[in-house]
Scaffold this active site. Structure first.
Site, PDB file in Angstrom:
ATOM      1  N   SER A 107     -36.959 110.336 146.786  1.00  0.00           N
ATOM      2  CA  SER A 107     -36.914 109.906 148.180  1.00  0.00           C
ATOM      3  C   SER A 107     -35.440 109.779 148.606  1.00  0.00           C
ATOM      4  O   SER A 107     -34.682 110.740 148.455  1.00  0.00           O
ATOM      5  CB  SER A 107     -37.711 108.608 148.334  1.00  0.00           C
ATOM      6  OG  SER A 107     -37.993 108.328 149.675  1.00  0.00           O
ATOM      7  N   ASP A 260     -47.334 114.121 150.514  1.00  0.00           N
ATOM      8  CA  ASP A 260     -46.328 113.077 150.741  1.00  0.00           C
ATOM      9  C   ASP A 260     -46.147 112.874 152.247  1.00  0.00           C
ATOM     10  O   ASP A 260     -45.725 113.785 152.960  1.00  0.00           O
ATOM     11  CB  ASP A 260     -45.016 113.521 150.093  1.00  0.00           C
ATOM     12  CG  ASP A 260     -43.945 112.448 150.077  1.00  0.00           C
ATOM     13  OD1 ASP A 260     -43.952 111.581 150.971  1.00  0.00           O
ATOM     14  OD2 ASP A 260     -43.081 112.496 149.181  1.00  0.00           O
ATOM     15  N   HIS A 287     -46.546 110.118 147.870  1.00  0.00           N
ATOM     16  CA  HIS A 287     -45.126 109.802 147.773  1.00  0.00           C
ATOM     17  C   HIS A 287     -44.770 108.920 146.580  1.00  0.00           C
ATOM     18  O   HIS A 287     -43.687 109.052 146.021  1.00  0.00           O
ATOM     19  CB  HIS A 287     -44.680 109.096 149.057  1.00  0.00           C
ATOM     20  CG  HIS A 287     -43.210 108.805 149.105  1.00  0.00           C
ATOM     21  ND1 HIS A 287     -42.269 109.779 149.342  1.00  0.00           N
ATOM     22  CD2 HIS A 287     -42.508 107.641 148.940  1.00  0.00           C
ATOM     23  CE1 HIS A 287     -41.052 109.244 149.341  1.00  0.00           C
ATOM     24  NE2 HIS A 287     -41.170 107.950 149.085  1.00  0.00           N
TER      25      HIS A 287
END
Length: 310
Positions: A107, A260, A287
């Site tokens: 991320s 995601d 995610h």
């Protein structure tokens, strides 16, 4: 994932006049060095993050980036930019006497991993990246402006926009900035809880909202907003896709959840097109790195890249 071992070495490093960052080492003191870069910005790291790495093989370094987790001062955006964090990573490497290391980030951690590798390619043995986020306006708008992921969770979106006056909802990230940095602490904390609650619905398929208090949400809300308002300091000649040539020689595996909602696959796809030497592995997952399909894929990616690091 592997057994979570206790750190054998930890402490605080003064990285500026204001900031001290927490660092720790676990696993094998003589093993292959790896640094784990957490997401957010502002999420902080947890002990579970050690579990992606075989503790008999890796010397596992984890830091809490400026202003979050166990670092001080908490939720502080002053002297807190992408390039400050890149410099901090180098300071930790030098302090620990590590020549080169594997860099692992998901991320926002993927953003920071790429920015670090492009700045210090000679210090990076390899990259394992998850949930690619390049901190571009299109990506932050997907998360925090109308017309993006708001269409997936319209009922939760209404809660997210509720603190913002209707005439300011066309620029929500900027409007939230005023609340998250308001002089009234109650205003800040209320906005932080709303921001973090919204994000929690995007991380897992079965979200339950944020279960910590508002103060615990302040770092991730305030620092994410601070970075998003400033484009991550990654515009123009600093943009990640404009600097891939600096890292094309570095062994890289990208692990991306097909579903995601935080960091949609478009960014991973674009990165893989710009960086064809990297291996893109698409997982039927969302995610959260700790969901079993993604966790298994990340552990496998680390195992697979290991021979290329030795």
């Amino acid at each position: 994932m592997y057994e979570i071992k206790q750190p054998f070495h930890s402490g605080y490093l003064q990285v500026s006049e204001i900031h001290q960052i927490y660092w720790e080492e676990s696993g094998n003191p003589d093993g292959v060095p790896v640094i784990f870069l957490h997401g957010g910005p502002g999420a902080g790291a947890s002990p579970e993050c050690r579990g992606f790495f075989n503790p008999d093989v890796f010397r596992i370094v984890i830091i809490d980036q400026r202003g979050c987790g166990r670092s001080h001062p908490y939720a502080c955006a002053e002297d807190n930019t992408t390039w400050d964090l890149v410099a901090d990573i180098e300071k930790v490497r030098e302090m620990l006497g590590i020549g080169k290391w594997l860099v692992f980030g998901g991320s926002w951690g993927s953003t920071l991993s790429l920015a670090y590798a492009q700045t210090h390619p000679e210090r990076v043995k390899g990259l394992v990246l998850r949930g690619i986020f390049l901190c571009r306006p299109s990506e932050t708008a997907w998360l925090n402006e109308a017309g993006g992921v708001s269409r997936i969770y319209p009922e939760q979106w209404q809660k997210f926009v509720a603190p913002i006056a209707e005439n300011r909802r066309n620029r929500l990230i900027e409007a939230y900035h005023g609340l998250l940095f308001h002089q009234d602490e109650e205003v800040c904390l209320s906005a932080a809880k709303a921001w973090a609650d919204w994000e929690s619905y995007l991380i897992r398929f079965e979200p339950e909202g944020v279960d910590e208090d508002a103060y615990a949400s302040l770092a991730i809300a305030r620092l994410e907003n601070h970075y998003f308002v400033n484009g991550g300091w990654l515009q123009g000649d600093k943009a990640i896709l404009n600097n891939i040539g600096k890292i094309r020689h570095i062994p890289t595996v990208i692990v991306q959840g097909r579903y995601d909602l935080c960091t949609p696959m478009q960014s991973a796809w674009e990165l893989s097109k710009a960086f064809p030497e990297a291996e893109l592995r698409v997982v039927q997952a969302g995610h959260c790195a700790f969901d079993p399909p993604l966790a298994d894929a990340l552990v496998q990616a680390v195992e697979d890249i290991l021979p290329r690091l030795l």
